[in-house]
Design a protein around this motif. Sequence first.
Motif, PDB file in Angstrom:
ATOM      1  N   LEU A 133      -5.677  -1.145  -6.594  1.00  0.00           N
ATOM      2  CA  LEU A 133      -6.751  -0.287  -6.104  1.00  0.00           C
ATOM      3  C   LEU A 133      -6.239   1.138  -5.992  1.00  0.00           C
ATOM      4  O   LEU A 133      -5.114   1.357  -5.529  1.00  0.00           O
ATOM      5  CB  LEU A 133      -7.241  -0.790  -4.751  1.00  0.00           C
ATOM      6  N   PHE A 134      -7.073   2.094  -6.400  1.00  0.00           N
ATOM      7  CA  PHE A 134      -6.757   3.519  -6.261  1.00  0.00           C
ATOM      8  C   PHE A 134      -7.883   4.189  -5.494  1.00  0.00           C
ATOM      9  O   PHE A 134      -9.072   3.964  -5.776  1.00  0.00           O
ATOM     10  CB  PHE A 134      -6.630   4.194  -7.636  1.00  0.00           C
ATOM     11  N   SER A 153       0.838  -1.191   0.000  1.00  0.00           N
ATOM     12  CA  SER A 153       0.000   0.000   0.000  1.00  0.00           C
ATOM     13  C   SER A 153       0.875   1.245   0.000  1.00  0.00           C
ATOM     14  O   SER A 153       1.976   1.240   0.564  1.00  0.00           O
ATOM     15  CB  SER A 153      -0.910   0.015   1.233  1.00  0.00           C
ATOM     16  N   MET A 154       0.363   2.299  -0.615  1.00  0.00           N
ATOM     17  CA  MET A 154       1.182   3.498  -0.777  1.00  0.00           C
ATOM     18  C   MET A 154       0.321   4.751  -0.692  1.00  0.00           C
ATOM     19  O   MET A 154      -0.730   4.838  -1.318  1.00  0.00           O
ATOM     20  CB  MET A 154       1.894   3.424  -2.133  1.00  0.00           C
ATOM     21  N   LEU A 155       0.761   5.693   0.097  1.00  0.00           N
ATOM     22  CA  LEU A 155       0.159   7.018   0.180  1.00  0.00           C
ATOM     23  C   LEU A 155       1.157   7.996  -0.421  1.00  0.00           C
ATOM     24  O   LEU A 155       2.272   8.144   0.092  1.00  0.00           O
ATOM     25  CB  LEU A 155      -0.128   7.383   1.641  1.00  0.00           C
ATOM     26  N   LYS A 199     -14.000   8.270  -7.243  1.00  0.00           N
ATOM     27  CA  LYS A 199     -13.280   8.340  -5.968  1.00  0.00           C
ATOM     28  C   LYS A 199     -12.462   7.078  -5.701  1.00  0.00           C
ATOM     29  O   LYS A 199     -11.414   7.130  -5.087  1.00  0.00           O
ATOM     30  CB  LYS A 199     -14.274   8.582  -4.826  1.00  0.00           C
ATOM     31  N   GLY A 200     -12.967   5.925  -6.173  1.00  0.00           N
ATOM     32  CA  GLY A 200     -12.256   4.680  -5.938  1.00  0.00           C
ATOM     33  C   GLY A 200     -12.440   3.709  -7.078  1.00  0.00           C
ATOM     34  O   GLY A 200     -13.535   3.588  -7.633  1.00  0.00           O
ATOM     35  N   VAL A 201     -11.366   3.006  -7.440  1.00  0.00           N
ATOM     36  CA  VAL A 201     -11.447   2.048  -8.545  1.00  0.00           C
ATOM     37  C   VAL A 201     -10.429   0.935  -8.327  1.00  0.00           C
ATOM     38  O   VAL A 201      -9.357   1.155  -7.745  1.00  0.00           O
ATOM     39  CB  VAL A 201     -11.208   2.748  -9.911  1.00  0.00           C
ATOM     40  N   VAL A 202     -10.791  -0.275  -8.763  1.00  0.00           N
ATOM     41  CA  VAL A 202      -9.857  -1.402  -8.778  1.00  0.00           C
ATOM     42  C   VAL A 202      -9.607  -1.760 -10.236  1.00  0.00           C
ATOM     43  O   VAL A 202     -10.540  -2.000 -10.994  1.00  0.00           O
ATOM     44  CB  VAL A 202     -10.425  -2.629  -8.034  1.00  0.00           C
ATOM     45  N   SER A 204      -3.057   3.953  -2.788  1.00  0.00           N
ATOM     46  CA  SER A 204      -3.199   2.841  -3.723  1.00  0.00           C
ATOM     47  C   SER A 204      -2.684   1.559  -3.087  1.00  0.00           C
ATOM     48  O   SER A 204      -1.882   1.588  -2.139  1.00  0.00           O
ATOM     49  CB  SER A 204      -2.455   3.120  -5.036  1.00  0.00           C
ATOM     50  N   ILE A 205      -3.177   0.424  -3.607  1.00  0.00           N
ATOM     51  CA  ILE A 205      -2.743  -0.886  -3.124  1.00  0.00           C
ATOM     52  C   ILE A 205      -2.428  -1.771  -4.318  1.00  0.00           C
ATOM     53  O   ILE A 205      -3.276  -1.954  -5.200  1.00  0.00           O
ATOM     54  CB  ILE A 205      -3.835  -1.594  -2.278  1.00  0.00           C
TER      55      ILE A 205
END
Length: 251
Positions: free
Chosen positions: A30-31, A12-14, A50-53, A71-72
Amino acid sequence: MIKIYWDKDKISMLTDQIDAVEHKHWALQLFLSLKDNLDICISGKRIRCKGVVVNGNVSHSFSSDSRLHFSIIIGPASDMASQLEKIIKSEDYYIFDNPDIVEAQNLAYELVHNNELDAYHSLISRLYDCLGINEQVKIYDDRIKELLRYIECCNCDVQSISTFADKVALSPSRLSHLFREQTGMPLKSYIQFHQMQKAFLALLNGENITKAAMLANFDTPSHFAAVTKRMMGMPASLFLKDSVFLKVYDV
């Protein structure tokens, strides 16, 4: 800023520093936006949400445009990937944009100033809720379970399919077929994903890129850099600057 959470089956990353040209990899990704909509291109289609895989092996490009997002990269053999594959099926992507996502965005924003792992776990739990999946363990054929244990515990000095095949008493071709049948990805790609994990854990422990690439048995540092660029959208060198690495589990 770049803050990386190294989990057992996910990375995971910020960050606000992604600038990834069109690429694809076998892992699902994932974003999640922290405020405004994401602006991402998937299979040549511009998506704002807002969110998508993004499904595995699907071309996509994304630039954070100096805006923070979370994101993951989801381990292809993980329970999370298995459940998401059932939701996405053969589609290129899955948008999750229900009202609960606002709480996930708020939890992600808390990570900016909070390095406590409880905050990370709260976000992951909320994302599971938003996606309608549960934290559970995927059941594999016993030989694949044994293989995954070997790969997780190996020191990367030998990464050949034939070596792993000997350990589980299968021919290389049969093992490769069974692995792809059960996980949906080539065994060679999974081994490379594992190498990248090992290399980044070495970086986390203070090694330079050359030593990290060697410890993970990449052919050259440039090979490691190329895999990192493809998988994470940033050059490996960027992770050594203004980055925070956080291990979510003990290795």
